[in-house]
Scaffold this motif. Structure first.
Motif, mmCIF file in Angstrom:
data_model
loop_
_atom_site.group_PDB
_atom_site.id
_atom_site.type_symbol
_atom_site.label_atom_id
_atom_site.label_comp_id
_atom_site.label_asym_id
_atom_site.label_seq_id
_atom_site.Cartn_x
_atom_site.Cartn_y
_atom_site.Cartn_z
ATOM 1 N N UNK A 72 -6.211 5.949 4.379
ATOM 2 C CA UNK A 72 -7.301 5.004 4.169
ATOM 3 C C UNK A 72 -7.437 4.651 2.695
ATOM 4 N N UNK A 73 -7.291 5.648 1.828
ATOM 5 C CA UNK A 73 -7.417 5.401 0.387
ATOM 6 C C UNK A 73 -6.350 4.422 -0.093
ATOM 7 N N UNK A 74 -5.132 4.556 0.411
ATOM 8 C CA UNK A 74 -4.046 3.646 0.018
ATOM 9 C C UNK A 74 -4.312 2.223 0.514
ATOM 10 N N UNK A 75 -4.738 2.112 1.774
ATOM 11 C CA UNK A 75 -5.026 0.793 2.330
ATOM 12 C C UNK A 75 -6.197 0.133 1.600
ATOM 13 N N UNK A 76 -7.225 0.922 1.323
ATOM 14 C CA UNK A 76 -8.404 0.384 0.649
ATOM 15 C C UNK A 76 -8.049 -0.126 -0.748
ATOM 16 N N UNK A 77 -7.238 0.622 -1.451
ATOM 17 C CA UNK A 77 -6.838 0.213 -2.803
ATOM 18 C C UNK A 77 -6.039 -1.090 -2.756
ATOM 19 N N UNK A 78 -5.118 -1.190 -1.781
ATOM 20 C CA UNK A 78 -4.297 -2.403 -1.654
ATOM 21 C C UNK A 78 -5.147 -3.618 -1.295
ATOM 22 N N UNK A 79 -6.197 -3.401 -0.489
ATOM 23 C CA UNK A 79 -7.061 -4.496 -0.044
ATOM 24 C C UNK A 79 -8.279 -4.694 -0.944
ATOM 25 N N UNK A 80 -8.414 -3.806 -1.943
ATOM 26 C CA UNK A 80 -9.523 -3.863 -2.909
ATOM 27 C C UNK A 80 -10.873 -3.792 -2.213
ATOM 28 N N UNK B 121 0.023 1.356 10.204
ATOM 29 C CA UNK B 121 -0.951 0.261 10.173
ATOM 30 C C UNK B 121 -1.134 -0.313 11.572
ATOM 31 N N UNK B 122 -0.034 -0.468 12.300
ATOM 32 C CA UNK B 122 -0.115 -1.007 13.654
ATOM 33 C C UNK B 122 -0.925 -0.102 14.571
ATOM 34 N N UNK B 123 -0.749 1.211 14.419
ATOM 35 C CA UNK B 123 -1.518 2.155 15.266
ATOM 36 C C UNK B 123 -3.010 2.051 14.998
ATOM 37 N N UNK B 124 -3.385 1.812 13.738
ATOM 38 C CA UNK B 124 -4.804 1.646 13.407
ATOM 39 C C UNK B 124 -5.335 0.354 14.021
ATOM 40 N N UNK B 125 -4.588 -0.731 13.849
ATOM 41 C CA UNK B 125 -5.035 -2.030 14.351
ATOM 42 C C UNK B 125 -5.125 -2.069 15.873
ATOM 43 N N UNK B 126 -4.241 -1.332 16.541
ATOM 44 C CA UNK B 126 -4.230 -1.328 17.999
ATOM 45 C C UNK B 126 -5.261 -0.381 18.594
ATOM 46 N N UNK B 127 -5.874 0.454 17.738
ATOM 47 C CA UNK B 127 -6.840 1.435 18.221
ATOM 48 C C UNK B 127 -6.218 2.747 18.628
ATOM 49 N N UNK B 128 -4.880 2.847 18.547
ATOM 50 C CA UNK B 128 -4.202 4.091 18.914
ATOM 51 C C UNK B 128 -4.569 5.216 17.953
ATOM 52 N N UNK B 129 -4.789 4.847 16.678
ATOM 53 C CA UNK B 129 -5.203 5.810 15.664
ATOM 54 C C UNK B 129 -6.591 5.422 15.189
ATOM 55 N N UNK B 130 -7.606 5.984 15.845
ATOM 56 C CA UNK B 130 -8.989 5.619 15.538
ATOM 57 C C UNK B 130 -9.547 6.412 14.358
ATOM 58 N N UNK B 131 -8.896 7.522 13.991
ATOM 59 C CA UNK B 131 -9.361 8.350 12.877
ATOM 60 C C UNK B 131 -8.181 8.669 11.965
ATOM 61 N N UNK C 8 0.803 -1.228 0.000
ATOM 62 C CA UNK C 8 0.000 0.000 0.000
ATOM 63 C C UNK C 8 0.833 1.274 0.000
ATOM 64 N N UNK C 9 2.087 1.172 0.501
ATOM 65 C CA UNK C 9 2.881 2.385 0.666
ATOM 66 C C UNK C 9 2.614 3.093 1.974
ATOM 67 N N UNK C 10 1.812 2.477 2.841
ATOM 68 C CA UNK C 10 1.534 3.030 4.177
ATOM 69 C C UNK C 10 2.543 2.425 5.153
ATOM 70 N N UNK C 11 3.238 3.238 5.956
ATOM 71 C CA UNK C 11 4.235 2.696 6.883
ATOM 72 C C UNK C 11 3.633 1.653 7.830
ATOM 73 N N UNK C 12 4.384 0.589 8.076
ATOM 74 C CA UNK C 12 3.906 -0.459 8.980
ATOM 75 C C UNK C 12 3.534 0.076 10.357
ATOM 76 N N UNK C 13 4.319 1.023 10.946
ATOM 77 C CA UNK C 13 3.900 1.567 12.242
ATOM 78 C C UNK C 13 2.532 2.249 12.204
#
Length: 218
Positions: free
Chosen positions: A48-56, A32-42, A25-30
């Motif tokens: 989001x556009x990059x992640x969505x495109x990578x995950x279709x 992604x981790x902050x989103x998954x852990x709930x640290x970055x809720x927004x 996706x080109x999104x830094x792994x840290x």
């Protein structure tokens, strides 16, 4: 289901871990981790556009859970204007004297120039991660070869990531800054490496405000 749950579910569907999704996706792994852990809720919509495109999947579904998760390759997400800054990638030797000598740098001194939407101040710079001391088997991780953006002179709080140096030798290192019971420590994320107590032989070069894989490996 919140954004972390939606992201985790689609990563499982695609059989991707954080590092693999970061490269795709080109999104830094840290990040992604902050989103998954709930640290970055927004998260920011460009992320989001990059992640969505990578995950279709649909960016609106991934961000808000609206509608279905269908991916439409004919529709580009409207993410609004984003301001980017460019900073030079310098060597670890240069990083050790960055605070004193940044005004002496010229284009020939740079390894490369990389963009970021994070503001690192007028003297910000990138460094390439060396060795496995900040690589973790779970949670936040900075793999060797990633680049980190350093904001010199920034205020630092416990839990944040920093580049510090030994004052006598100007040898620089990348670690997590921990303040505990009136004492400061430099903590690696890889438990095979020791935590070092900061005394008057150490100083903080700057705080890490962004991390990603360089373009050559994406």
């Amino acid at each position: 289901m919140d954004i972390a749950g939606r992201l985790r579910a689609k990563m499982a569907d695609a059989n991707l871990n954080e590092t693999q999704l970061g490269k795709k996706s080109g999104v830094p792994q840290p990040t992604i981790n902050r989103i998954l852990s709930g640290e970055s809720a927004s998260p920011r919509m460009p992320t989001i556009a990059k992640l969505a495109k990578a995950l279709r999947v649909s960016p609106e579904w991934l961000m808000y859970g609206n509608g279905d998760d269908a991916f439409d390759s004919n529709v580009e997400a409207t993410i609004g204007p984003t301001r980017y800054y460019e900073y030079p990638e310098i060597s670890w030797v240069q990083a050790g004297v960055a605070c004193e000598a940044m005004d002496l740098f010229n284009v020939g001194d740079f390894e490369d120039v990389h963009p970021s939407d994070a503001w690192a101040g007028p003297n910000g710079f990138w460094l390439k991660v060396r060795g496995p001391s900040m690589t973790s088997s779970n949670g936040m991780s900075f793999s060797e070869g990633m680049i980190i953006l350093v904001a010199p002179g920034s205020d630092v709080e416990s839990g944040q990531y920093v580049v510090a140096k030994l004052i006598d030798t100007n040898e620089a290192t990348f670690k997590q800054f921990i303040w505990d019971s009136g004492r400061a420590y430099l903590k690696p994320l890889n438990y095979s490496f020791p935590t070092v107590e900061m005394d008057d032989t150490w100083s903080i070069v700057g705080r890490v405000v962004d991390a990603k894989w360089p373009r050559s490996v994406l």
